[in-house]
Design an enzyme around this catalytic site. Structure first.
Site, PDB file in Angstrom:
ATOM      1  N   ARG A  61     108.908  19.833   2.221  1.00 23.89           N
ATOM      2  CA  ARG A  61     107.769  20.777   2.278  1.00 23.89           C
ATOM      3  C   ARG A  61     108.836  22.002   3.900  1.00 23.89           C
ATOM      4  NH1 ARG A  61     103.448  23.808   4.078  1.00 23.89           N
ATOM      5  NH2 ARG A  61     102.446  21.372   4.220  1.00 23.89           N
ATOM      6  N   TYR A 114     113.542  45.213  -9.506  1.00 23.06           N
ATOM      7  CA  TYR A 114     113.122  44.232 -10.672  1.00 23.06           C
ATOM      8  C   TYR A 114     111.119  43.968 -11.117  1.00 23.06           C
ATOM      9  CZ  TYR A 114     112.034  39.667 -12.614  1.00 23.06           C
ATOM     10  OH  TYR A 114     111.463  38.402 -13.156  1.00 23.06           O
ATOM     11  N   ASP A 187     117.665  43.303  -2.325  1.00 21.07           N
ATOM     12  CA  ASP A 187     118.429  42.511  -3.341  1.00 21.07           C
ATOM     13  C   ASP A 187     119.552  42.726  -3.610  1.00 21.07           C
ATOM     14  OD1 ASP A 187     118.142  40.596  -5.093  1.00 21.07           O
ATOM     15  OD2 ASP A 187     116.181  41.558  -5.845  1.00 21.07           O
ATOM     16  N   LYS A 212     120.239  33.280 -11.027  1.00 22.96           N
ATOM     17  CA  LYS A 212     121.879  34.045 -11.573  1.00 22.96           C
ATOM     18  C   LYS A 212     122.514  32.861 -11.480  1.00 22.96           C
ATOM     19  CE  LYS A 212     117.763  35.962 -12.884  1.00 22.96           C
ATOM     20  NZ  LYS A 212     116.801  35.337 -13.554  1.00 22.96           N
TER      21      LYS A 212
HETATM   22  C1  LIG Z   1     117.389  41.566  -9.106  1.00 23.23           C
HETATM   23  C2  LIG Z   1     116.533  40.164  -9.427  1.00 23.23           C
HETATM   24  N1  LIG Z   1     115.539  39.741  -7.730  1.00 23.23           N
HETATM   25  C3  LIG Z   1     114.650  38.606  -8.008  1.00 23.23           C
HETATM   26  C4  LIG Z   1     114.397  38.359  -9.482  1.00 23.23           C
HETATM   27  C5  LIG Z   1     113.669  36.779  -9.101  1.00 23.23           C
HETATM   28  O1  LIG Z   1     114.267  35.583  -9.485  1.00 23.23           O
HETATM   29  P1  LIG Z   1     114.248  34.949  -9.762  1.00 23.23           P
HETATM   30  O2  LIG Z   1     113.833  34.235 -11.779  1.00 23.23           O
HETATM   31  O3  LIG Z   1     114.588  33.152  -9.661  1.00 23.23           O
HETATM   32  O4  LIG Z   1     111.952  34.131  -8.694  1.00 23.23           O
HETATM   33  C6  LIG Z   1     115.014  38.443 -10.526  1.00 23.23           C
HETATM   34  C7  LIG Z   1     114.744  37.869 -11.790  1.00 23.23           C
HETATM   35  O5  LIG Z   1     114.965  38.640 -12.810  1.00 23.23           O
HETATM   36  C8  LIG Z   1     115.953  39.933 -10.307  1.00 23.23           C
HETATM   37  O6  LIG Z   1     116.635  39.971 -11.461  1.00 23.23           O
END
Ligand SMILES: Cc1ncc(COP(=O)(O)O)c(C=O)c1O
Length: 402
Positions: A61, A114, A187, A212
């Site tokens: 961890r 998001y 992000d 992704k």
């Molecule tokens: C722009 C963006 N950031 C973060 C995330 C979160 O990712 P995760 O689903 O791997 O937790 C997503 C998920 O769709 C996203 O589109």
């Protein structure tokens, strides 16, 4: 008789089956260190390792070699000093934010992000005494006014916004944020490090959902953060205390995906441009947002900041019903809500990825009821074009009340 031979069967079996092989040669891929713990020489050795006085492993961890390899690869792709790999993109976003924030701090966040990121800020962090203010990232005057209104600890943006495909001018945002004493966190999920490297533009911390484009095959949930050694040390502390680290097998899958990122992204971009161009000319379609189109409102920023248009686009249809008819009419993309994969996905954000937002919040974030977000996969472009044409015809019939 050796000491081992004096032991009973069970003791010998456990010893025998937990003895790792010695490997002198370098393997072609990073091994999956599927272990919960690592053995130290003695108590003093363990204390030194777990106290980070020496590089080494104690408990998975805290650190794991496969997770470290994924974090290091991501950091290298972004030209960063250090990185840390998480069990999800949200785990990464959470740790990046919490590593910086205290009760009473203020976040300035771009208005379309998001849905879960927004929920993390508005529901979780707000409950802990953090104020969140949303701003249009394209209106740099408004960003500066908000930064000047009150001390702001953190300026948060998405390189390409989910789901509206707004391209943020990261160099300008970083400069504005720093001028007002804010740490700038971005992000970069929609872009990936192949399209954009925010740290090179002055951003302090870059975060991505590795679920992704980095993983690229819809077979893993993971996330990652990169920045300076000092900032990542703080991120790692949060990760350790909240149990955020990526699982070894997940890290292995992301490492495998990373090796083909550049090839996949070129093809995703090529097919997405063909689709966006077709959609832009199609009857019944409102605005098509794709960073590779000359009509994109931030086409200049995109040209400066992105290697290519990428695999994400958004289109506006006449209504919520038309959007549903379009998505239901597609035969190649399955109905689900992810992105960044070999498979094409079409999503209706108001009812899926941004369901946490009410009507007023959706409007304020620039998300119209008929918005459809498409993540373009690696299927044959001709097949996708034909599928989209047929689904648009179905959506148009709904629009006409047929
Ligand atoms: C722009 C963006 N950031 C973060 C995330 C979160 O990712 P995760 O689903 O791997 O937790 C997503 C998920 O769709 C996203 O589109």
């Amino acid at each position: 008789m050796s000491a081992d031979q004096q032991h009973g069967f069970g003791t010998r079996a456990i010893k025998a089956a937990t003895r790792p092989p010695r490997v002198e040669q370098v393997p072609a891929s990073v091994p999956i260190y599927q272990t919960a713990t690592f053995h130290a020489r003695d108590v003093e050795d363990y204390a030194g390792l777990v106290g980070f006085e020496r590089q080494g492993y104690t408990y998975a961890r805290i650190e794991n070699p496969t997770a470290d390899a994924m974090a290091a690869a991501f950091a290298e792709m972004h030209g960063a000093e250090a990185g840390f790999a998480f069990g999800s993109g949200m785990g990464a976003v959470h740790a990046a934010l919490v590593s910086l924030l205290r009760a009473g701090d203020r976040i300035l966040c771009t208005r379309a992000v998001y849905g879960s990121t927004r929920a993390l800020m508005e529901r979780v962090l707000a409950r802990l005494g953090v104020e969140v203010v949303f701003v249009d990232p394209v209106d740099l005057g408004a960003v500066e006014r908000e930064l000047a209104t009150a001390p702001t600890r953190l300026l948060y943006a998405e390189t390409i916004s989910n789901p509206t495909i707004v391209v943020a001018d990261l160099a300008r945002l970083a400069e504005l944020g720093h001028r007002h004493g804010a740490v700038v966190v971005v992000d970069n999920t929609f872009a990936s490090p192949y399209l954009c490297r925010p740290l090179e533009l002055g951003v302090d911390i870059v975060v991505e959902s590795a679920t992704k484009w980095l993983g690229g095959h819809s077979d893993v949930i993971a996330g990652v953060v990169a920045g300076t050694t000092e900032r990542i040390r703080a991120v790692r502390e949060v990760a350790i205390d909240t149990g955020g680290i990526v699982a070894a097998f997940s890290a292995f899958l992301v490492l495998r995906g990373m090796q083909t990122l550049h090839v996949r992204m070129d093809r995703h971009s090529q097919t997405a441009l063909a689709l966006a161009t077709r959609l832009e000319r199609a009857p019944g379609v409102g605005q098509v947002a794709y960073p590779g189109l000359a009509s994109h409102p931030q086409a200049d920023t995109a040209a400066r900041q992105l290697h290519s248009g990428g695999g994400m686009l958004a289109l506006e249809l006449a209504s919520r019903d038309a959007a549903a008819a379009f998505i239901n009419g597609l035969t190649i993309p399955p109905v689900t809500a992810t992105l960044g994969s070999v498979t094409t996905y079409a999503v209706h954000p108001p009812s899926a990825t941004h369901r946490q937002l009410d009507e007023a919040q959706l409007r304020a974030a620039g998300i119209s009821p008929g918005l459809v977000r498409i993540s373009v996969g690696l299927e044959d472009a001709a097949d996708l074009l034909a599928d989209v044409d047929a689904a648009l015809a179905a959506a148009t019939r709904v629009g006409q009340g047929a």
